[in-house]
Design an enzyme around this catalytic site. Structure first.
Site, PDB file in Angstrom:
ATOM      1  N   HIS A 138    -172.946  80.115  26.948  1.00 47.51           N
ATOM      2  CA  HIS A 138    -173.622  79.711  25.703  1.00 47.51           C
ATOM      3  C   HIS A 138    -173.326  78.263  25.366  1.00 47.51           C
ATOM      4  O   HIS A 138    -172.607  77.561  26.084  1.00 47.51           O
ATOM      5  CB  HIS A 138    -173.211  80.630  24.542  1.00 47.51           C
ATOM      6  CG  HIS A 138    -171.728  80.660  24.260  1.00 47.51           C
ATOM      7  ND1 HIS A 138    -171.025  79.564  23.815  1.00 47.51           N
ATOM      8  CD2 HIS A 138    -170.822  81.662  24.348  1.00 47.51           C
ATOM      9  CE1 HIS A 138    -169.760  79.887  23.632  1.00 47.51           C
ATOM     10  NE2 HIS A 138    -169.600  81.157  23.966  1.00 47.51           N
ATOM     11  N   CYS A 146    -165.564  83.097  27.310  1.00 46.65           N
ATOM     12  CA  CYS A 146    -166.908  82.753  27.771  1.00 46.65           C
ATOM     13  C   CYS A 146    -166.894  81.428  28.517  1.00 46.65           C
ATOM     14  O   CYS A 146    -165.871  80.762  28.634  1.00 46.65           O
ATOM     15  CB  CYS A 146    -167.872  82.659  26.581  1.00 46.65           C
ATOM     16  SG  CYS A 146    -168.055  84.203  25.652  1.00 46.65           S
TER      17      CYS A 146
END
Length: 498
Positions: A138, A146
């Site tokens: 992202h 992430c």
């Protein structure tokens, strides 16, 4: 309308990509030109590879020959955890392995500008009882397990995935590695307990390297199997179960031969490196993840953490380079393990005085020395050469070799010189300290300024970001003129700190 029809059958509750402006930004002209040059179609299939140690994300795209070629490499703004696979929910580990990304995993309404779900845990992870969810690639340069890019970067990557789906690709493959699986890296990490897992996924890495085709991935007996096909005497395709015994299968002979040739060469090089005494990488450093050098160079006291940059580059060399996208003000760079730093033996060549990272170091200069800075100081009315610093020295935070430590008075000229050199881009202040200070002394510390609260509002955030491939904002500059800084750029956010 075509995009809406293609996605109408997907198992997702997300808003259609055709009705979301951020998710439908066009592929930048520079990328389109690169596709033409590399004989690629806009809507041909893609494949993504991630490398933690190098902090890079690669987008590969299929050419008209049917093989994949590298389209673009993106520096990763932030990843968290350590080298190694994700094991359980909350361990802050970014996953490693092979994953499949279909349209339902694309999130046009992400809280981090845009994102896509990695698909962790896959069947292999589940067979080992590994847990975790919502592991994404992202924007926003913020990671808790992430792989985080800048908003401009994820907009480009998202657009490439979207176009591949519009072209008929049902899912694109995501390959996540601890590092590039080279003999050098394998030798450096040979004592790491994750090595058996890394050797297993290196098999898939090698399949892609020699064929330039997306490797078919299956799981059985709690392990990865790559490019398995039906045995010659079998009547149907093999059925794989990650927790069950492997079915009968074969791997195409040409692929086997090419992979074995590459692996034999890698193993010979690995053996030479080990015999030569290649140092083993330090493990369990206590550093949370990493960051590409291009981003670390833009952040006050930035660190690459567990990531490594290209040979011959330094943070100072990259300090004036253009960042690939907007770096948010709340970015949290990797932090060193302070306990390990405190317990490490100090160099014996010269005494060391430890100072907090947020303090400014005042340098001392002999009073009788006169030069450009002292003359300039007297002309500006900053006092005579025997004026002293008024900031009281802090208590020493580390032992100093000399038995007694005294504060040497600083001059107005030295204060002026320190103020000027502190704001020269790429200037190494440590050299000035070593040169100007006659003797080791306890450094005067300026109280750290209180951190400013994050006042960002979600609704005031710009909806669209300029492409990092378009070179927007690049302009020539008159010699001697100050650069023009965008009001929403990283330089404007951290200009005061610089």
């Amino acid at each position: 309308m075509t995009a809406g029809v293609l996605l109408s059958g997907c198992d997702t509750d997300q808003v259609s990509l055709a009705t979301n402006a951020k998710a439908n930004q066009p592929v930048p002209p520079k990328l389109l030109a690169a596709m033409v040059e590399k004989d690629m179609d806009l809507q041909s299939p893609i494949l993504v590879r991630l490398f933690k140690q190098e902090a890079e994300l690669e987008v590969w795209k299929q050419t008209r020959s049917g093989q994949f070629a590298l389209l673009k490499t993106y520096p990763i703004c932030r990843w968290s955890g350590d080298l190694g696979p994700k094991v359980r929910e909350g361990d802050r580990q970014a996953p490693e392995g092979f994953y499949s990304i279909n349209p339902s995993q694309m999130n046009p309404q992400s809280a981090y500008y845009l994102s896509f779900n990695t698909g962790y845990p896959n069947a292999f992870d589940k067979a080992l009882g590994r847990t975790g969810s919502q592991l994404m690639v992202h924007g926003d340069c913020s990671s808790r397990g992430c792989y985080a890019m800048t908003d401009e970067q994820i907009a480009e990557i998202y657009s490439l995935g979207r176009e591949s789906f519009f072209g008929g690709q049902k899912a694109f493959q995501l390959q996540a590695y601890p590092f590039r699986m080279t003999p050098v890296n394998m030798a450096k990490h040979r004592n790491n307990p994750n090595m058996p897992f890394w050797k297993m996924i290196k098999e898939g890495y090698d399949h892609f390297e020699v064929t330039r085709q997306e490797p078919k991935v299956d799981f059985c007996e709690k392990k990865y199997v790559f490019d398995a096909t039906r045995a010659p005497d079998a009547k149907r395709d093999p059925v794989f179960d990650a927790s069950a015994k492997c079915p009968a299968y074969v791997i195409p002979e040409d692929v086997v031969a090419a992979v074995r040739g590459k692996q034999a060469k890698d193993e010979a090089e690995y053996a030479k490196l080990v015999a030569k005494g290649t140092p083993v990488a330090r493990m369990n450093t206590g550093i949370d993840g990493g960051m590409n050098k291009i981003f670390a160079a833009k952040i006050p006291e930035g660190s690459t953490g567990l990531s490594e940059g290209a040979e011959g580059t330094t943070l100072q060399m990259l300090a004036m380079a253009k960042a690939p996208g907007t770096i948010p003000g709340h970015v949290n760079p990797p932090k060193p393990n302070l306990d390990a730093v405190a317990s490490a033996p100090a160099p014996q060549e010269e005494p060391v005085v430890a100072v907090p990272a947020s303090t400014r170091v005042a340098t001392a200069q002999p009073a009788e020395k006169s030069g450009f800075f002292s003359n300039l100081g007297r002309k500006m009315g900053m006092g005579s050469s025997d004026s002293t610093a008024t900031t009281p020295p802090p208590q020493a935070t580390a032992s100093v070799a000399p038995a007694a430590t005294t504060t040497t008075p600083t001059t107005a000229a030295s204060r002026l010189k320190a103020a000027v050199t502190r704001f020269v881009p790429g200037h190494d202040k440590s050299k000035d300290i070593a040169k100007d200070a006659p003797k080791p002394a306890v450094a005067a510390a300026k109280p750290a300024e209180p951190a400013k609260p994050d006042t960002r509002l979600a609704q005031t955030r710009p909806a669209l970001k300029p492409s990092v491939s378009d070179g927007a904002g690049e302009a020539t500059q008159i010699m001697g003129a100050a650069p023009v800084v965008s009001s929403n750029s990283f330089e404007s956010r951290f200009g005061a700190v610089k």
